[in-house]
Design a protein around this motif. Structure first.
Motif, PDB file in Angstrom:
ATOM      1  N   GLY A   1       0.841  -1.182   0.000  1.00 28.71           N
ATOM      2  CA  GLY A   1       0.000   0.000   0.000  1.00 28.71           C
ATOM      3  C   GLY A   1       0.881   1.239   0.000  1.00 28.71           C
ATOM      4  O   GLY A   1       2.098   1.162  -0.211  1.00 28.71           O
TER       5      GLY A   1
ATOM      6  N   GLU B   1       2.073  -8.820  -1.163  1.00 23.82           N
ATOM      7  CA  GLU B   1       0.887  -7.951  -1.270  1.00 23.82           C
ATOM      8  C   GLU B   1      -0.296  -8.787  -1.743  1.00 23.82           C
ATOM      9  O   GLU B   1      -0.163  -9.606  -2.648  1.00 23.82           O
ATOM     10  CB  GLU B   1       1.161  -6.806  -2.253  1.00 23.82           C
ATOM     11  CG  GLU B   1      -0.046  -6.014  -2.697  1.00 23.82           C
ATOM     12  CD  GLU B   1      -0.826  -5.375  -1.554  1.00 23.82           C
ATOM     13  OE1 GLU B   1      -2.070  -5.419  -1.609  1.00 23.82           O
ATOM     14  OE2 GLU B   1      -0.190  -4.832  -0.611  1.00 23.82           O
TER      15      GLU B   1
ATOM     16  N   SER C   1      -3.213  -7.601  -3.076  1.00 24.36           N
ATOM     17  CA  SER C   1      -3.915  -7.058  -4.232  1.00 24.36           C
ATOM     18  C   SER C   1      -3.169  -7.380  -5.524  1.00 24.36           C
ATOM     19  O   SER C   1      -2.006  -6.987  -5.685  1.00 24.36           O
ATOM     20  CB  SER C   1      -4.055  -5.538  -4.103  1.00 24.36           C
ATOM     21  OG  SER C   1      -4.391  -4.947  -5.342  1.00 24.36           O
TER      22      SER C   1
ATOM     23  N   ARG D   1      -1.872  -4.164  -7.138  1.00 28.19           N
ATOM     24  CA  ARG D   1      -0.682  -3.576  -6.513  1.00 28.19           C
ATOM     25  C   ARG D   1       0.551  -4.449  -6.737  1.00 28.19           C
ATOM     26  O   ARG D   1       1.660  -3.926  -6.839  1.00 28.19           O
ATOM     27  CB  ARG D   1      -0.941  -3.310  -5.034  1.00 28.19           C
ATOM     28  CG  ARG D   1      -1.942  -2.164  -4.850  1.00 28.19           C
ATOM     29  CD  ARG D   1      -2.137  -1.754  -3.423  1.00 28.19           C
ATOM     30  NE  ARG D   1      -3.028  -0.593  -3.344  1.00 28.19           N
ATOM     31  CZ  ARG D   1      -3.436  -0.020  -2.232  1.00 28.19           C
ATOM     32  NH1 ARG D   1      -3.019  -0.502  -1.059  1.00 28.19           N
ATOM     33  NH2 ARG D   1      -4.235   1.021  -2.247  1.00 28.19           N
TER      34      ARG D   1
ATOM     35  N   HIS E   1     -11.015   1.395  -2.166  1.00 29.16           N
ATOM     36  CA  HIS E   1      -9.990   0.883  -3.083  1.00 29.16           C
ATOM     37  C   HIS E   1     -10.510   0.792  -4.521  1.00 29.16           C
ATOM     38  O   HIS E   1     -10.271  -0.190  -5.229  1.00 29.16           O
ATOM     39  CB  HIS E   1      -9.480  -0.488  -2.621  1.00 29.16           C
ATOM     40  CG  HIS E   1      -8.991  -0.504  -1.205  1.00 29.16           C
ATOM     41  ND1 HIS E   1      -7.808   0.085  -0.825  1.00 29.16           N
ATOM     42  CD2 HIS E   1      -9.527  -1.025  -0.074  1.00 29.16           C
ATOM     43  CE1 HIS E   1      -7.631  -0.080   0.482  1.00 29.16           C
ATOM     44  NE2 HIS E   1      -8.661  -0.732   0.957  1.00 29.16           N
TER      45      HIS E   1
ATOM     46  N   ILE F   1      -4.118   4.349  -5.331  1.00 26.70           N
ATOM     47  CA  ILE F   1      -3.067   4.170  -4.328  1.00 26.70           C
ATOM     48  C   ILE F   1      -3.089   5.373  -3.383  1.00 26.70           C
ATOM     49  O   ILE F   1      -3.296   5.236  -2.191  1.00 26.70           O
ATOM     50  CB  ILE F   1      -1.687   3.981  -4.981  1.00 26.70           C
ATOM     51  CG1 ILE F   1      -1.675   2.668  -5.810  1.00 26.70           C
ATOM     52  CG2 ILE F   1      -0.587   3.934  -3.907  1.00 26.70           C
ATOM     53  CD1 ILE F   1      -0.384   2.403  -6.515  1.00 26.70           C
TER      54      ILE F   1
END
Length: 344
Positions: A177, A199, A201, A204, A333, A338
């Protein structure tokens, strides 16, 4: 002026407030030129910051232009472009003199802006102890480049510094993040032997692969076997936990090799368990706590030299009047967000 305000747990609202005025000889009034929303603001919303005071203006990530300074301020002048430190610190107490500014004993010490006193999601902000908490932005560094110097980059820089990373280390970073990505840039300054980013996601993870192709990327489901297969001594030499997820604290110590250092920079919504019987014999060293934001001048110098660049993290920009939409985007999100920049 209009200011985005913490009303009560779960409730933020626009409010009309007077423009702040000097209250102390070491104060400064700053006209905010760019601000942002932090996950810590969401922690306030969700009631996870007991010290947060209802009625305060939110926001502790900002840059601006000095409008007015108190009579004791000599190194700052109206017209100076400045980065605002997330922390307020007197510079004189025991903790400040030892560099532990997060624990400043002044009533406004530590994280005050946007938590216990009015912050910067507004047109103007009063900064106590401005001689400590404001740093001039070098010529050639834009507001967008400097926006995270006083908080996210300060956190990443501090976390990396206290983790004592060497060029022989393989570092595991949990969380990509905003805080994790700023920490990643600071880790890379140390030129460790290897860096693993974990991570959850997929978007990401793709961001990390695109912008930092020299690092290894994995998911929480795979991080333990991945780390064991990409390290030589049964785990990472250094683990930095910047995710604050439900299971990330336990992942941090499980992925660490014996005698490793585990640095916790994440902020949790719930208590975490330290299962000492399970980790007995690993001889781990834990470092925890809030950022001691003493490194902003060095961070701004690194930005000016092009050794740090967090502008790719700013994926969305909103005018201040649309900050409620910015919060909704950031909290949920959406749209690959970001970080958002807020323009008063």
């Amino acid at each position: 002026m209009r200011a985005y305000t913490y009303v009560s747990p779960g409730t933020f609202a626009w409010m009309d407030k007077p423009k702040p005025v000097l209250q102390h000889p070491r104060d400064a009034i700053v006209r905010v030129t760019l601000a942002s929303i932090c996950t810590s603001d969401l922690h306030i919303k969700h009631g996870a910051v007991p010290r947060a005071v209802p009625g305060i203006t939110l926001g502790h990530e900002m840059v601006g232009i000095v409008e007015e300074v108190g009579s004791s301020i000599s190194r700052l002048h109206p017209g100076d472009r400045v980065a605002v430190n997330v922390e307020t610190f007197c510079g004189d107490c025991f903790f400040c003199r030892h560099g532990y500014v997060n624990n400043c004993t002044d009533p406004n010490g530590g994280w005050a802006l946007g938590c216990r006193i009015d912050g910067g999601q507004a047109e103007y902000v009063r900064v106590p102890y401005a001689d400590q908490g404001l740093t001039k932005i070098p010529d050639g560094v834009s507001d967008r480049q400097a926006l995270f110097a006083g908080d996210l980059l300060a956190t990443g820089f501090w976390a990396t510094r206290i983790s004592h990373i060497t060029q022989e280390d393989t570092v595991l970073l949990l969380g990509a993040g905003p805080t994790g990505l700023c920490t990643l840039q600071c880790i890379l300054l140390k030129q460790p032997k290897g860096v693993i980013v974990c991570e959850k996601s997929p978007q990401r993870r793709d961001f990390v692969r695109q912008h930092y192709p020299q690092v290894m990327v994995t998911s929480p489901e795979e991080v333990l076997p991945f780390t064991l297969s990409h390290t030589e001594h049964g785990g990472a030499d250094v683990v930095i936990e910047a995710a604050g997820g439900e299971d990330t604290f336990s992942l941090a110590w499980q992925c660490a090799r014996p005698n490793a250092l585990v640095t916790i920079v994440a902020m949790y919504d719930t208590p975490q368990i330290l299962p000492l019987p399970e980790m007995y014999g690993k001889n781990l060293t834990f470092q925890t706590g809030g950022v001691d934001g003493c490194d902003v001048p060095e961070i701004l110098a690194l930005l000016a030299q092009g050794k740090l660049d967090t502008t790719p993290l700013i994926t969305h920009t909103f005018p201040l009047k649309d900050i409620e939409a910015a919060y909704a985007l950031f909290e949920n999100h959406r749209d690959g967000v970001i970080k958002v920049a807020i323009v008063p």
